[in-house]
Design a protein around this motif. Structure first.
Motif, short mmCIF file in Angstrom:
data_model
loop_
_atom_site.label_atom_id
_atom_site.label_comp_id
_atom_site.label_asym_id
_atom_site.label_seq_id
_atom_site.Cartn_x
_atom_site.Cartn_y
_atom_site.Cartn_z
N SER A 218 0.78 -1.15 -0.07
CA SER A 218 -0.02 0.00 0.01
C SER A 218 0.71 1.20 0.10
O SER A 218 1.99 1.27 0.40
N GLY B 190 -4.01 0.52 4.20
CA GLY B 190 -3.26 1.54 4.89
C GLY B 190 -3.93 1.94 6.12
O GLY B 190 -3.61 2.98 6.68
N ALA C 250 -1.27 3.45 11.63
CA ALA C 250 -1.97 4.57 10.83
C ALA C 250 -2.76 5.43 11.79
O ALA C 250 -2.70 6.67 11.83
N LEU D 257 -1.19 -2.52 10.22
CA LEU D 257 -1.24 -1.60 9.07
C LEU D 257 -1.88 -2.69 7.96
O LEU D 257 -1.25 -3.88 7.75
N GLU E 143 0.79 3.44 2.18
CA GLU E 143 1.21 3.64 3.55
C GLU E 143 2.57 2.75 3.85
O GLU E 143 3.31 3.06 4.61
N ASN E 144 2.44 1.69 3.27
CA ASN E 144 3.73 0.83 3.43
C ASN E 144 4.97 1.45 2.95
O ASN E 144 6.03 1.40 3.63
#
Ligand code: MLC
Ligand code: AMP
Length: 503
Positions: A60, A129, A134, A125, A62-63
């Motif tokens: 993602s 995300g 998060a 996570l 966010e990763n």
């Protein structure tokens, strides 16, 4: 200088960095804000400079921000293949001693059980995300003073399987990653106008460092897909300029009737690596599209070592000359003396890209370097009179399936532990989709009735899916040579057509 500063020096605040699967765009200003929030979250969770942050989460944006935030905070990123089972994770976590483990919410309980003996926290996570990490990041400030790091400081530890079956953590420094990205941006002519289709996983060096770091360093952008899907990737060509993939990407794209010259008209570069690209695939691609795939060669410990040229001839079946800042030689595998020009030997490399050693394994590190600092890759090759490197085999007992490495020893150990198995030999056989298919030959000593499916089922919770044999064959005894060594070459020959017969 911290790798993060190297990577983000060209990205203009309002320029796009990443197109999410939803179509929403993250700019370079967003990247700075998100990574700042995640860096603050890491600090709040007690992560200090030099601490390891182990991450096993789905792909993602966010990763990716977590990766960059870890670097920014001066900590060490430790990505883990999402296919690894808890059994496999136990080793990585125990070996690396992370102070924080980030995992998918679905395995939080199991992972928490693994860190009991460590002073580590577990946060989550998910593929969207979202998760406890998060949540912590969401309320943090959007600026963060990037921690000063030198070229020799650790940025990441990437585990790579070992011939003995024990994985080794390759320690990669800020300098290793920055220098390799800078060299490749130049060589492959990446600019802010580039749009890369990113369909690789981001837990290995190809998707994480080669694809991501180059895009960032060029101030370019990427279309970020959770996984590779040939039809979808083909549909993205008109909006993109470059694709990086393993050979399976290219064979699957070739099976798409829509792959034509017109379809690739706006694409300036197709790059392949992580496994050998068959000359046949290279030729078919050229015929269908009028473009030549650029093949390069690298490994976890070294990043990229060689590449076919951007302007010059891209030769099928070769991985091109060494990169400008990489010294590469072909040596006698046993003694390390250089072999005469054109002859086959061990590929050895030295340069700013070469890792700092294996985590907690000084003897293994020493054994894989020559006294003059050259790293012994384990790949066998030769250099032709144009200076192009040809990889002709592997000195190491390694199978590469769809770009993932599988060390037979690890699979054999699991199979040998099953009741009724005398011994096993795990080999890679030519596979039309995956390049090599993991195959187990199991010796039963002439006793007992075995079911192929039962063997595979028994490995389910022990080994990642990609390591599990696609087929299991049964024999009374394994063939051995006069020295008593199992003849894997003979087994590979006897079963060569297992996946390709009738093709
Ligand atoms: C998935 N499966 C695999 C597999 N990938 N099995 C063997 N080998 C693989 N590589 C399993 C799945 O779990 C699934 O199991 C079944 O096979 C069919 O899956 P699929 O849907 O066909 O696979 P897909 O998800 O499409 O994945 C194939 C792939 C993927 C090629 C797109 O493996 C991939 O993205 N590979 C890239 C690997 C990579 O990034 N390597 C870089 C390493 S760095 P089931 O049970 O559901 O049927 C490196 C250094 C360098 O090497 O030089 O770059
Ligand atoms: P990994 O340990 O996952 O980094 O895998 C690195 C190994 O992949 C190398 O040592 C090679 O054996 C193989 N490899 C990477 N790129 C190529 C390529 N273009 N051709 C052949 N083998 C490759």
């Amino acid at each position: 200088m911290n790798l993060f500063e190297h990577l983000t020096r060209n990205g203009q605040p309002h320029a796009p960095f990443l197109e999410r699967p939803s179509g929403a765009i993250d700019t370079y200003a967003d990247l700075r804000a998100h990574t700042a929030r995640y860096a603050h979250a890491l600090r709040a969770l007690g992560v200090k400079s030099g601490d390891r942050v182990a991450v096993q989460v789905e792909k993602s944006p966010e990763n990716l921000y977590l990766y960059l935030a870890t670097i920014r905070a001066g900590a060490v990123f430790l990505p883990l293949n999402t296919a690894y089972t808890l059994n496999e994770l136990d080793y990585f976590i125990g070996d690396a001693g992370p102070s924080l483990v980030v995992c998918d919410p679905a395995v939080e309980e199991g992972v928490s059980g693994l860190v009991d003996a460590l002073d580590a926290r577990v946060v989550t996570l998910d593929a969207n995300g979202e998760g406890s990490l998060a949540d912590i990041a969401a309320t943090r400030p959007a600026t963060f003073p990037t921690v000063a790091r030198g070229a020799g400081d650790l940025a990441a530890i990437c585990y790579t399987s070992g011939t003995t079956g024990r994985s080794k953590g390759a320690m990669l420094t800020h300098g290793n990653l920055a220098s390799n990205a800078a060299t490749l941006v130049d060589l492959w002519r990446f600019t802010a106008d580039d749009v890369l289709i990113h369909a690789l996983p981001i837990y290995h060096v190809h998707g994480l460092f080669v694809a991501t770091n180059i895009t960032l360093m060029a101030g370019a952008s990427m279309i970020f897909r959770p996984r590779f899907d040939a039809a979808e990737v083909l549909s993205l060509f008109p909006r993109a300029t470059a694709l990086m993939g393993v050979p399976t990407f290219y064979t699957r794209l070739l099976a798409q009737p829509g792959l034509t010259r017109a379809a690739v008209a706006g694409m300036r570069l197709f790059i392949s690596g992580s496994a050998p690209l068959l000359a046949e695939t290279h030729d078919q691609w050229r015929e269908r599209t009028g473009t030549a795939i650029l093949e390069r060669y690298g490994m976890t410990e070294t990043g990229m070592n060689t590449s076919n040229p951007y302007d010059g001839q891209r030769v099928a079946g070769t991985v091109g000359p060494p990169l400008p800042d990489v010294a590469l030689r072909i040596a006698d595998p046993e003694f390390g003396a250089p072999v005469p020009p054109g002859e086959i030997g061990m590929i050895e490399v030295k340069g700013p890209n070469v890792f700092a050693g294996y985590w907690n394994m000084p003897e293994k590190t020493a054994a894989e370097f020559r006294p003059d600092g050259f790293f012994i890759t384990g790949d066998l090759g030769r250099i032709d009179d144009r200076g192009y490197v040809h990889i002709v085999g592997r000195g190491k007992d390694l199978i590469i399936s769809g770009g993932f490495n599988v060390y037979p020893k690890e699979v054999e150990a699991e199979i040998d532990a099953l009741p009724g198995v005398v011994e096993s030999a795990v080999i890679g056989l030519p596979h039309p989709d995956l390049g090599e298919g993991v195959t187990a030959v199991v010796a039963t000593g002439g006793k007992g009735a075995f079911e192929e499916a039962a063997v595979i089922a028994a490995l389910k919770d022990r080994l990642a899916r990609f390591k599990q044999p696609k087929r299991v064959l049964f024999v009374d005894d394994l063939p051995r040579n006069a020295m008593g060594k199992v003849q894997k070459a003979l087994l590979r020959e006897q079963h060569a057509g297992l996946y390709t017969a009738g093709k």
